[in-house]
Design an enzyme around this catalytic site. Structure first.
Site, PDB file in Angstrom:
ATOM      1  N   ASP A 259       0.878  -1.162   0.000  1.00 42.47           N
ATOM      2  CA  ASP A 259       0.000   0.000   0.000  1.00 42.47           C
ATOM      3  C   ASP A 259       0.920   1.218   0.000  1.00 42.47           C
ATOM      4  O   ASP A 259       2.099   1.140   0.349  1.00 42.47           O
ATOM      5  CB  ASP A 259      -0.955  -0.003   1.202  1.00 42.47           C
ATOM      6  CG  ASP A 259      -2.188   0.881   0.922  1.00 42.47           C
ATOM      7  OD1 ASP A 259      -2.119   1.736   0.018  1.00 42.47           O
ATOM      8  OD2 ASP A 259      -3.214   0.715   1.623  1.00 42.47           O
TER       9      ASP A 259
HETATM   10  C1  BGC Z   1      -5.134   3.174  -0.075  1.00 41.33           C
HETATM   11  C2  BGC Z   1      -5.143   2.173  -1.212  1.00 41.33           C
HETATM   12  C3  BGC Z   1      -4.904   2.873  -2.508  1.00 41.33           C
HETATM   13  C4  BGC Z   1      -3.585   3.639  -2.427  1.00 41.33           C
HETATM   14  C5  BGC Z   1      -3.238   4.404  -3.693  1.00 41.33           C
HETATM   15  C6  BGC Z   1      -3.883   4.031  -0.094  1.00 41.33           C
HETATM   16  O1  BGC Z   1      -3.965   5.053   0.818  1.00 41.33           O
HETATM   17  O2  BGC Z   1      -5.220   2.495   1.156  1.00 41.33           O
HETATM   18  O3  BGC Z   1      -6.350   1.482  -1.242  1.00 41.33           O
HETATM   19  O4  BGC Z   1      -4.905   1.959  -3.568  1.00 41.33           O
HETATM   20  O5  BGC Z   1      -3.675   4.577  -1.375  1.00 41.33           O
HETATM   21  O6  BGC Z   1      -4.093   5.456  -3.876  1.00 41.33           O
END
Ligand code: BGC
Length: 734
Positions: A259
């Protein structure tokens, strides 16, 4: 053949000038082998970390392109600048907004998940994205979780079916699906640091099955690690979850993507299963899997094989998404995509109450309609941060109603209340505010809004109240949980007063998670709608006015109070955590499993949803020879006057288990459409896992000999047929 010529002739002529990795006729693994052995250390390391906000890789010397990722999961997210979250301000990035995960799950229609994944996959191709960061499939452990709307509810079987459908549809379109967030990202509060302690059985039986099915059955080629920790180690480099469970046990061949900003340590990232570090800022080579990793390899701290394995996995994703050979052209905003979006939105709307038959609205009886509530005029697709969509179109509820009613009735709109602004950066402004107290109107404004709404209700034959949540801070928002389950901005009070002013009131809730309904007795008709994407308003109008017969069923339990929820029994220890750790003391008893075990009456049970027609069930047969391969058959008749669809749910109930088991668990379902008077036979297969529990000491699933109740119903609390099945022997099952 002359021996001296054998080697020469065995090599095809073109291979001398065309490297094997560029030959699309060769097996992918062979091409990857060839490519890997041509890469320098620097080039390999460049393949395992970001090279932009949503971009990774490339090796220009060898013609290896960038790997582009995008959020996800309800459509392809708006373009940001290359190396920041700032929006790029482009006009070629409008897409179809699909309804949120809860809406899709509430349709209980896995074929729609396929269609949805396929449509988004096509849009991803058109937008040049190799990987879509979705589906999101964490289990709803507490309805307070800010990201509940994005997920598929509280049940592992329903979650699995939606996940598998979505992944298959998407990957059929040369777009790699990324299952997220692996695992146990069940709250947004302290999501980056909180450590989850959960017992092995709950992990395996509740929190992992969706991921397991997505990998094994769906063939997902990417998995995103979660922000939180599990048993003390961050999930983006968690030895047990990634190396042992995902890769070794489940045989996952694709890439684990962190993530954004979820990587914390070079050694752990190198050795504990992370394949691609995302998030962070330029210079990207300075990230954990950049220079420090390269130096570690040079110093002999990490074997080259761990790097090769990561590159190989990322290349599989690149090859599978057509990155090396040219991608499908894809398409955006097609009528077909909008039609899918509309169907999902409509099929997921849940009729919670219709005690006086007010719905569907009969336009020959109601000549003046007051539409009241700010949710009627809001657009929700852009408002949910990483899952936000720059939608080509989003039909509001009011616009949908106006278009449907046409000249058949006089429609007036009154706002009634005002939500706080939806704003990511405004999030902290609300710190300490209860969800229910958040209100953008001053007390004077609120009074005036209420009075105007009550006047409109009195003047009209029918009231359609459209309220709920909005993705504003502390209400269905990423990064923060809800503070309570009540509706914000005086809505509870307003609904009660509107119902007194005009008993012909339909309450429509637009939200992504359960809310309390203290006014329920007073409202004769209630619909749960969701953030329904591009065609939300049209879908809602089609249900309100009876063009579509509602067939959605709740993907989660609606409690009467937060105190009834399993995660809220142990004070801070069980939510949101104490000293940095949250203990899932409820174990297996998540959602209806808890409400069943503790005999707690929910407001609305899991699987609940009414229709404008009625269904009768009969002729249950459980077919099988005592082995764990069995099937449930029954007949369902549309006993009402309208065509409609029913979700027939099959729950399995161990009668005398030797270990703690939930009272019953969903193990199959079928959605069928029936004309009035029509009867159909449904068949739901059961297999070893339908009966089994996870035995940690055996590291496997045990289907235990003995009797199981087979309960077939229209919800988890509306069992229409009961039978039983006896397993003759105890077996270890897959
Ligand atoms: C979220 C993810 C997301 C990523 C990119 C993170 O903060 O938890 O679900 O894909 O950001 O935007």
């Amino acid at each position: 053949m002359i021996p001296a010529l054998a080697g020469v002739l065995a090599t095809p002529v073109f291979a001398q000038d065309k490297p094997a990795y560029l030959d699309p006729t060769l097996p992918v693994e062979q091409r990857i082998d060839d490519l890997l052995q041509r890469m320098t250390l620097e080039e390999k390391v460049a393949m395992v970390h970001a090279s932009g906000e949503f971009r990774a890789g490339s090796v220009p010397r060898l013609g290896v392109p960038f790997l582009w990722t995008a959020d996800g999961p309800q459509g392809v997210r708006e373009e940001t600048k290359l190396d920041s979250w700032d929006l790029a301000g482009r006009t070629d990035d409008y897409v179809t907004a699909m309804p949120v995960g809860m809406n899709l799950a509430a349709s209980w229609n896995p074929e729609l998940a396929v269609a949805c994944g396929k449509a988004i996959g096509e849009e991803a191709c058109a937008r040049g994205k190799n990987v879509m960061l979705g589906p999101s499939l964490n289990i709803m452990r507490t309805p307070l979780c800010g990201r509940t709307y994005d997920y598929f509810g509280e049940d592992p079987w329903l979650t699995s079916r939606m996940t598998v459908g979505y992944v298959k549809g998407m990957q059929a379109e040369q777009t790699v699906a990324c299952l997220k967030h692996f695992a146990l990202n069940n709250q947004e509060y302290n999501r980056g640091t909180v450590n989850v302690e959960v017992d092995e059985r709950a992990l395996r039986e509740i929190y992992l099955p969706g991921f397991e099915a997505g990998v094994k059955e769906g063939g997902a080629l990417a998995v995103m690690g979660a922000y939180n920790k599990f048993r003390g180690q961050h999930c983006c480099h968690n030895e047990y979850l990634l190396n042992q469970v995902l890769k070794k046990e489940w045989g996952f061949q694709g890439a684990v993507i962190s993530d954004w900003g979820g990587t914390h340590d070079t050694r752990e990232a190198a050795l504990y299963g992370l394949d691609l570090q995302m998030g962070g800022r330029a210079p990207h080579d300075e990230c954990f899997l950049g220079r420090p990793f390269r130096e570690g390899i040079l110093k002999g701290e990490f074997p080259m094989s761990v790097l090769d394995d990561k590159v190989r996995r990322n290349l599989r994703v690149l090859f599978a998404s057509g990155g090396m050979d040219g991608r499908l052209p894809g398409s955006v905003n097609t009528p077909a995509h909008l039609a899918i979006s509309r169907q999902v939105a409509a099929e997921g709307i849940v009729l919670l109450k219709n005690s006086t038959g007010l719905l569907p609205v009969d336009l020959s009886r109601y000549k003046s309609i007051a539409v009241i509530g700010e949710n009627a005029v809001l657009k929700f697709a852009p408002g949910h941060n990483s899952a936000g969509i720059k939608s080509f179109k989003e039909v509001t509820a009011l616009d949908g109603i106006l278009a449907r009613v046409g000249g058949a009735a006089n429609v007036q709109f009154s706002k009634g209340f005002r939500h706080p602004e939806i704003h990511w950066s405004g999030k902290r402004d609300h710190a300490g505010v209860r969800t229910s107290d958040s209100n953008a109107a001053t007390p004077e404004e609120a009074k005036a809004l209420t009075e105007r709404a009550i006047r409109a209700a009195r003047e009209s034959d029918l009231v359609i109240f459209i309220g709920g949540l909005t993705h504003q801070s502390f209400a269905d928002d990423e990064g923060v949980d809800r503070r309570d389950l009540s509706l914000p901005a005086n809505q509870d009070d307003l609904i009660a007063r509107l119902a007194e002013a005009n008993p012909h009131i339909v309450v429509v809730l637009i939200s992504g998670s359960p809310v309390l309904m203290p006014w329920l007795e007073k409202a004769p008709a209630v619909l749960q709608s969701w953030y329904g994407g591009s065609e939300a308003g049209n879908a809602l109008a089609s249900v309100l006015f009876g063009d579509v017969n509602p067939s959605g069923k709740l993907p989660c339990t609606y409690p009467k109070s937060l105190g009834d929820e399993p995660a809220h029994q142990g004070g801070k220890r069980t939510y949101p955590g104490e000293n940095g750790t949250v203990h899932y003391d409820e174990g297996l008893l998540v959602g209806y499993r808890w409400f069943d075990a503790k005999n707690v009456e929910p407001l609305f049970p899991f699987g609940f949803g009414l229709s404008y027609t009625t269904f009768t069930y009969g002729n249950l047969k459980v077919i099988g020879d005592g082995s764990s391969t069995a099937a449930v058959e029954c007949e369902v008749t549309n006993s009402g006057a309208r065509e409609g669809a029913e979700v027939v749910q099959v729950y399995v109930q161990p009668k005398l288990p030797s270990v703690l088991r939930p009272v019953k668990e969903l193990k199959g379902f079928a959605k069928i459409n029936l004309k009035p008077g029509e009867t159909t036979k449904i068949r739901v297969p059961l297999n070893g896992r339908s009966f089994a529990y996870y035995a940690p000491e055996k590291k496997g699933w045990v289907a235990e000999a003995g009797e199981f109740g087979i309960l077939v119903g229209a919800s988890s609390r509306d069992i229409r047929l009961s039978g039983s099945y006896t397993l003759v022997g105890t077996t270890l099952v897959q």
